[in-house]
Design an enzyme around this catalytic site. Sequence first.
Site, short mmCIF file in Angstrom:
data_model
loop_
_atom_site.label_atom_id
_atom_site.label_comp_id
_atom_site.label_asym_id
_atom_site.label_seq_id
_atom_site.Cartn_x
_atom_site.Cartn_y
_atom_site.Cartn_z
N ASP A 89 0.53 -14.70 6.83
CA ASP A 89 1.74 -13.65 7.02
C ASP A 89 0.91 -12.08 7.90
OD1 ASP A 89 -0.33 -12.58 5.49
OD2 ASP A 89 0.96 -11.86 3.33
N CYS A 92 6.75 -8.76 4.43
CA CYS A 92 8.21 -8.85 2.95
C CYS A 92 7.12 -8.55 2.17
CB CYS A 92 7.87 -10.85 3.14
SG CYS A 92 7.47 -12.32 3.96
#
Length: 339
Positions: free
Chosen positions: A127, A183
């Site tokens: 990520d 996120c």
Amino acid sequence: MEDWTRYSRQMLFKPIGENGQKKLKDSKVLIIGMGALGTVIANHLVRAGIGHVVFCDRDYVEKSNLQRQMLFDEEDVEKYMPKAAAAELKLKKLNSEVRIEGHVTDINADNVEEFIDGVDIIMDGTDNFQTRYLINDVAYKYNIPFVYGGAVSSRGMSALLIPGVTPCLRCLFPDGGSGGQTCDTIGVLAPVVDISASMQTIEALKYLTGNTEKLRGELATFDIWNNHSYNLQLGKRRDECDTCGKEIFPALTKREDDGVTTLCGRETVQILLKQKLDLTEWDGRLSPVAETKKTPFLLRARLKEEEITLVIFPDGRVLVQGTEDISRAKTVFSKYIGM
């Protein structure tokens, strides 16, 4: 004679067939990151019959993961299960014919080369671009294809990058590609993750079964909320690229500050030691000053005099949770760990 019953519907797809299935059985895939993307990728690959699946992840399962990280459940949260360990248990129940290895570790310049022996393709389940550049550099150094993927908000993207054939990730995103969005700061929809990871997986299956003429050869991007999609031709490598042009591989260069990392959007600083840590020993040391909970995989110590939680792993990693200030994290670490 092999019993291919499990894969019969996959083998009925003519581009794969029995020959392609044998190639999958003989393949080894490395997945870096066992979060949202990684769990979907691993689920697909293990069910598809990849012979050897290896994955690495440094984190443990939290309640906020359950919305999109498909291999985990509430019991994993309650037990503070490391993602790699929880995923390994779940995947072994899905397919006992596949050799599955989960490693609870932080992938960095010191250890990434330990995991690439015999690997046919590397899958991006991360990520952040710091780790992606590391994967990119080791992939291009050792001539291993690398399937990039990303998912944030309602947007996703993926691309298969092949050394000597396509430009590398550093060519496509020389300054990082997230724009600071994660996120943990702007959210993510679970279907975006599923689509991105599935697109990554299908490119891997094409490559591993020898169907290279069907490879996309593009950076695929889409926004499922706003109904947009766009494919960008990968083009040629940049001669000035440090990875595939100059072959310097900068992410593999070890630096003194590699041991301290801020985990973006998590209010967490990771500090990496050069030695193993005995969880029982540290439980005894910290229990007078913290509320501790020890599992076979980690020790959580919520400090009584600080709004800080220390999460200690046997491999020498310590997460300082409750701050993104590296100076404060180091101060707390020095005060209570002192190594």
